[in-house]
Structures are given as structure tokens and as C-alpha cells.
Motif scaffolding. Structure first.
Motif, PDB file in Angstrom:
ATOM      1  N   UNK A  24       0.806  -1.225   0.000  1.00 17.11           N
ATOM      2  CA  UNK A  24       0.000   0.000   0.000  1.00 17.11           C
ATOM      3  C   UNK A  24       0.838   1.274   0.000  1.00 17.11           C
ATOM      4  N   UNK A  25       2.125   1.167   0.246  1.00 22.70           N
ATOM      5  CA  UNK A  25       2.987   2.347   0.292  1.00 22.70           C
ATOM      6  C   UNK A  25       3.014   2.989  -1.095  1.00 22.70           C
ATOM      7  N   UNK A  26       2.814   4.297  -1.182  1.00 16.59           N
ATOM      8  CA  UNK A  26       2.786   4.967  -2.492  1.00 16.59           C
ATOM      9  C   UNK A  26       4.054   4.705  -3.311  1.00 16.59           C
ATOM     10  N   UNK A  27       3.876   4.224  -4.526  1.00 17.47           N
ATOM     11  CA  UNK A  27       4.987   3.993  -5.438  1.00 17.47           C
ATOM     12  C   UNK A  27       5.674   2.652  -5.292  1.00 17.47           C
ATOM     13  N   UNK A  28       5.323   1.873  -4.288  1.00 16.47           N
ATOM     14  CA  UNK A  28       5.977   0.577  -4.080  1.00 16.47           C
ATOM     15  C   UNK A  28       5.279  -0.482  -4.931  1.00 16.47           C
ATOM     16  N   UNK A  29       6.064  -1.323  -5.598  1.00 13.34           N
ATOM     17  CA  UNK A  29       5.504  -2.370  -6.456  1.00 13.34           C
ATOM     18  C   UNK A  29       5.804  -3.770  -5.928  1.00 13.34           C
ATOM     19  N   UNK A  31       5.243  -7.171  -3.544  1.00  4.72           N
ATOM     20  CA  UNK A  31       4.102  -7.946  -3.080  1.00  4.72           C
ATOM     21  C   UNK A  31       4.020  -7.836  -1.559  1.00  4.72           C
ATOM     22  N   UNK A  32       2.781  -7.776  -1.036  1.00  5.04           N
ATOM     23  CA  UNK A  32       2.623  -7.620   0.409  1.00  5.04           C
ATOM     24  C   UNK A  32       3.077  -8.863   1.155  1.00  5.04           C
ATOM     25  N   UNK A  33       3.551  -8.657   2.368  1.00  2.00           N
ATOM     26  CA  UNK A  33       3.941  -9.742   3.257  1.00  2.00           C
ATOM     27  C   UNK A  33       2.896  -9.904   4.351  1.00  2.00           C
ATOM     28  N   UNK A  34       2.517  -8.816   4.990  1.00  2.00           N
ATOM     29  CA  UNK A  34       1.434  -8.824   5.971  1.00  2.00           C
ATOM     30  C   UNK A  34       0.977  -7.398   6.209  1.00  2.00           C
ATOM     31  N   UNK A  35      -0.230  -7.266   6.708  1.00  7.31           N
ATOM     32  CA  UNK A  35      -0.796  -5.973   7.062  1.00  7.31           C
ATOM     33  C   UNK A  35      -0.836  -4.992   5.891  1.00  7.31           C
ATOM     34  N   UNK A  36      -0.879  -5.506   4.676  1.00 10.26           N
ATOM     35  CA  UNK A  36      -0.984  -4.662   3.498  1.00 10.26           C
ATOM     36  C   UNK A  36       0.306  -4.009   3.048  1.00 10.26           C
ATOM     37  N   UNK A  37       1.413  -4.390   3.649  1.00  9.69           N
ATOM     38  CA  UNK A  37       2.702  -3.776   3.314  1.00  9.69           C
ATOM     39  C   UNK A  37       3.754  -4.841   3.033  1.00  9.69           C
ATOM     40  N   UNK A  38       4.767  -4.457   2.270  1.00 11.13           N
ATOM     41  CA  UNK A  38       5.935  -5.315   2.097  1.00 11.13           C
ATOM     42  C   UNK A  38       6.782  -5.174   3.363  1.00 11.13           C
ATOM     43  N   UNK A  39       7.776  -6.009   3.505  1.00  6.99           N
ATOM     44  CA  UNK A  39       8.592  -5.974   4.718  1.00  6.99           C
ATOM     45  C   UNK A  39       9.320  -4.644   4.871  1.00  6.99           C
ATOM     46  N   UNK A  40       9.726  -4.055   3.771  1.00  6.22           N
ATOM     47  CA  UNK A  40      10.453  -2.790   3.826  1.00  6.22           C
ATOM     48  C   UNK A  40       9.586  -1.640   4.377  1.00  6.22           C
ATOM     49  N   UNK A  41       8.296  -1.709   4.110  1.00  2.00           N
ATOM     50  CA  UNK A  41       7.413  -0.614   4.507  1.00  2.00           C
ATOM     51  C   UNK A  41       6.550  -0.919   5.721  1.00  2.00           C
ATOM     52  N   UNK A  42       6.967  -1.842   6.553  1.00  2.00           N
ATOM     53  CA  UNK A  42       6.313  -2.008   7.844  1.00  2.00           C
ATOM     54  C   UNK A  42       5.632  -3.316   8.147  1.00  2.00           C
TER      55      UNK A  42
END
Length: 89
Positions: A24-29, A31-42
Motif C-alpha cells: 500500500x505504500x505509495x509507489x511501491x511495487x 508484493x505484500x507480506x502482511x498488514x498490506x505492506x511489504x517488509x520494507x514498509x512495515x
């Protein structure tokens, strides 16, 4: 379940595949890991459920890291100072 057609319609085995959900992070492509974000974004990585183990749990290993899952399911391949089944449970 979201399905999308693949680019090669001649390939019957991959005619449809699951649609990957993106971070869900703007501009990130990624795949999500959990909670709608990739690991890098939380996204918070799940930890092994064995007390004292801080390794990351694997999705197909009943909430355990590979080492502890193998101890329960493949005891003949365990070597070294791996805890016994009783110590894990």
C-alpha cells in the motif's frame, strides 16, 4: 479469489493465476507480506512459536522456523544441538 488471465493463452496450465496484491505504500511495487505492506514498509514478520527462538516462521511450517519444524517432522535429518520434540512442545 481474484483471477487474471496470463499473457500466453496457449499455455493451458497457467491460463489463470492469482492476482498478486501489492504494498500500500505509495509507489511501491513489491508484493505484500502482511498488514498490506511489504517488509520494507512495515510488515511485521512472524516469529517462530518455539520459546527462545527469534527466527522467522515459515508459512507452511505451522508457525515455526525451518529448524524447529524439521525437528518435529524429519527427526532423522536433525544433527547438532537441535532441541528434542519435548523441548519444542
Amino acid at each position: 479469489e481474484d483471477l487474471i488471465a496470463t499473457e500466453d493463452p496457449a499455455d493451458a496450465a497457467s491460463q489463470f493465476s492469482k492476482k498478486k496484491r501489492l504494498c500500500r505504500h505509495p509507489g511501491c511495487t513489491k508484493v505484500i507480506k502482511s498488514q498490506g505492506h511489504c517488509q520494507r514498509h512495515g510488515a511485521k514478520a512472524k516469529r517462530c512459536k518455539v520459546d527462545g527462538c527469534d527466527k522467522q516462521a515459515q508459512g507452511t511450517h505451522d508457525g515455526m522456523c525451518k529448524r524447529h519444524w524439521k525437528t518435529l517432522h524429519c527427526p532423522e535429518s536433525s544433527t547438532g544441538n537441535v532441541p528434542s520434540k519435548e523441548e519444542i512442545l
